[in-house]
Design a protein around this motif. Structure first.
Motif, short mmCIF file in Angstrom:
data_model
loop_
_atom_site.label_atom_id
_atom_site.label_comp_id
_atom_site.label_asym_id
_atom_site.label_seq_id
_atom_site.Cartn_x
_atom_site.Cartn_y
_atom_site.Cartn_z
N VAL A 1 0.84 -1.20 0.00
CA VAL A 1 0.00 0.00 0.00
C VAL A 1 0.88 1.24 0.00
CG1 VAL A 1 -1.77 1.28 1.27
CG2 VAL A 1 -1.87 -1.21 1.19
N LEU A 2 1.89 1.24 0.85
CA LEU A 2 2.79 2.39 0.91
C LEU A 2 3.51 2.61 -0.41
CD1 LEU A 2 4.40 1.93 4.44
CD2 LEU A 2 2.70 3.63 3.77
N ARG A 3 3.93 1.55 -1.08
CA ARG A 3 4.66 1.73 -2.33
C ARG A 3 3.79 2.44 -3.37
NH1 ARG A 3 6.02 0.53 -7.25
NH2 ARG A 3 8.24 0.43 -7.80
N GLU A 4 2.52 2.09 -3.43
CA GLU A 4 1.62 2.78 -4.36
C GLU A 4 1.59 4.28 -4.05
OE1 GLU A 4 -2.24 1.05 -4.27
OE2 GLU A 4 -1.57 -0.91 -5.03
N TRP A 5 1.57 4.62 -2.78
CA TRP A 5 1.56 6.03 -2.38
C TRP A 5 2.88 6.70 -2.76
CZ3 TRP A 5 2.75 7.84 3.19
CH2 TRP A 5 2.50 9.22 3.33
N PHE A 6 3.99 6.03 -2.48
CA PHE A 6 5.30 6.61 -2.78
C PHE A 6 5.45 6.90 -4.27
CE2 PHE A 6 7.35 4.02 0.93
CZ PHE A 6 6.63 4.76 1.85
N ALA A 7 4.85 6.07 -5.11
CA ALA A 7 4.99 6.21 -6.56
C ALA A 7 3.98 7.20 -7.15
CB ALA A 7 4.83 4.84 -7.23
N SER A 8 3.08 7.71 -6.34
CA SER A 8 2.03 8.59 -6.84
C SER A 8 2.55 10.01 -7.05
CB SER A 8 0.84 8.61 -5.89
OG SER A 8 1.20 9.22 -4.65
N ASP A 9 1.87 10.74 -7.90
CA ASP A 9 2.22 12.15 -8.10
C ASP A 9 1.95 12.94 -6.83
OD1 ASP A 9 2.88 11.64 -10.74
OD2 ASP A 9 0.91 12.18 -11.51
N GLY A 10 2.83 13.85 -6.51
CA GLY A 10 2.60 14.72 -5.36
C GLY A 10 2.97 14.13 -4.02
N PHE A 11 3.68 13.01 -4.00
CA PHE A 11 4.11 12.45 -2.72
C PHE A 11 5.19 13.34 -2.11
CE2 PHE A 11 7.38 9.80 -0.56
CZ PHE A 11 6.64 9.45 0.56
N GLN B 1 7.78 -1.82 16.47
CA GLN B 1 8.80 -1.95 15.44
C GLN B 1 8.21 -1.78 14.05
OE1 GLN B 1 10.32 -5.77 16.69
NE2 GLN B 1 11.93 -4.85 17.93
N TRP B 2 6.98 -2.23 13.87
CA TRP B 2 6.31 -2.09 12.57
C TRP B 2 6.08 -0.61 12.24
CZ3 TRP B 2 6.58 -6.67 10.40
CH2 TRP B 2 6.02 -6.85 9.15
N LEU B 3 5.73 0.17 13.24
CA LEU B 3 5.56 1.60 13.02
C LEU B 3 6.88 2.24 12.59
CD1 LEU B 3 3.79 4.16 13.15
CD2 LEU B 3 4.40 4.36 15.57
N ILE B 4 7.97 1.80 13.19
CA ILE B 4 9.28 2.32 12.80
C ILE B 4 9.59 1.94 11.36
CG2 ILE B 4 11.77 2.09 13.23
CD1 ILE B 4 11.06 1.88 16.23
N LEU B 5 9.26 0.72 10.95
CA LEU B 5 9.48 0.32 9.57
C LEU B 5 8.64 1.18 8.62
CD1 LEU B 5 9.54 -3.59 9.76
CD2 LEU B 5 11.46 -2.07 9.27
N ILE B 6 7.41 1.44 8.98
CA ILE B 6 6.53 2.27 8.14
C ILE B 6 7.09 3.68 8.00
CG2 ILE B 6 4.27 3.39 8.05
CD1 ILE B 6 3.11 0.81 9.32
#
Length: 204
Positions: free
Chosen positions: A99-109, A167-172
Motif C-alpha cells: 500500500v505504501l509503495r503505491e503512495w510513494f509512486a504517486s504524483d505529489g508524494f 517496530q512495525w511503526l518504525i518500519l513504516i
C-alpha cells in the motif's frame, strides 16, 4: 426556463471553510507550514480574509484542522488498502508496504504530512504537534491490532505483539522517510523485506 439554484449564505460559508482547509492542506503539504502564509491560503481558497477569522483563531488552528481531516482520510485509505491485501494477519502486515509503495509512486508524494509538520513545530503542546502525535497513535493502534491477530495465529504472547507493533511503526515511518529523501518508491519493498525477517525472528 430553469433558473440557477441560489446557494444560501450558510452553505456558502461552509463551502468557504472547506476551501480554506483544502488550500491549507495542499499548500502546507507541498511547501511546509512556515513557508505558507495565511494570505496565500486565502488566495488559493478563493475566500475572503474575514472567512479565515470567522472559522479559525490562528494559522496553527487552521493547520491543525486541516491535518485532522487528512488523518481521517489517510487512515481510512490505509486501513482499507491493508485489509484488501490478504486474509491472514501476516499477509495484512506485509501488505501494508505494498500500500505504501503505491503512495510513494504517486504524483505529489511529499512524505508524511504529520512528520513534516511535527518537524516544524517545537512545542509538544502545540495543536499541530498534538494532531501529529494522535495520527501516529492511531497508526500504532492499527499495527497493534494486526500484530495481536498475528500473535494469536502463530502462538506468540501479547508482549511479543506489542513489541512487533512498535517496530512495525518504525518500519513504516522509516520507509516513508527514505522514499521522500531518495525519491525511490522501492524503499517500501526494502521495509517489506525487513518486516518478513522480523516476523520470522519473532515467531515461536
Amino acid at each position: 426556463m430553469n433558473t440557477p439554484a441560489v446557494q444560501n449564505p450558510q452553505a456558502r460559508e461552509a463551502d468557504a471553510r472547506e476551501r480554506l482547509l483544502d488550500a491549507a492542506e495542499a499548500l502546507i503539504y507541498a511547501g511546509g507550514i512556515h513557508a505558507t502564509g495565511v494570505d496565500a491560503i486565502v488566495r488559493a481558497a478563493g475566500a475572503a480574509r474575514k472567512s479565515f477569522y470567522t472559522y479559525f483563531d490562528s494559522k496553527d488552528a487552521l493547520v491543525a484542522a486541516a491535518l485532522s481531516r487528512r488523518d481521517e482520510r489517510w487512515m481510512r485509505w490505509f486501513v482499507a488498502g491493508t485489509l484488501a491485501r490478504g486474509r491472514t494477519p501476516q499477509a495484512r502486515l506485509i501488505g501494508m508496504f505494498d500500500v505504501l509503495r503505491e503512495w510513494f509512486a504517486s504524483d505529489g508524494f511529499h512524505g508524511c504530512a504529520f512528520l513534516n509538520a511535527a518537524g516544524e513545530i517545537a512545542s509538544p503542546d502545540d495543536p499541530v504537534r498534538v494532531v501529529a502525535r494522535q495520527h501516529k497513535e492511531r497508526l500504532l493502534a492499527f499495527a497493534q491490532e494486526q500484530s495481536d491477530a498475528w500473535a494469536l495465529a502463530v502462538g506468540a504472547d501479547r508482549r511479543v505483539a506489542a513489541r512487533l507493533a512498535r517496530q512495525w511503526l518504525i518500519l513504516i515511518d522509516g520507509a516513508i522517510g527514505v522514499a521522500l529523501v531518495s525519491g525511490d518508491a522501492d524503499a517500501a519493498l526494502d521495509a517489506r523485506s525487513a518486516g518478513r525477517s522480523l516476523l520470522a525472528a519473532l515467531a515461536p
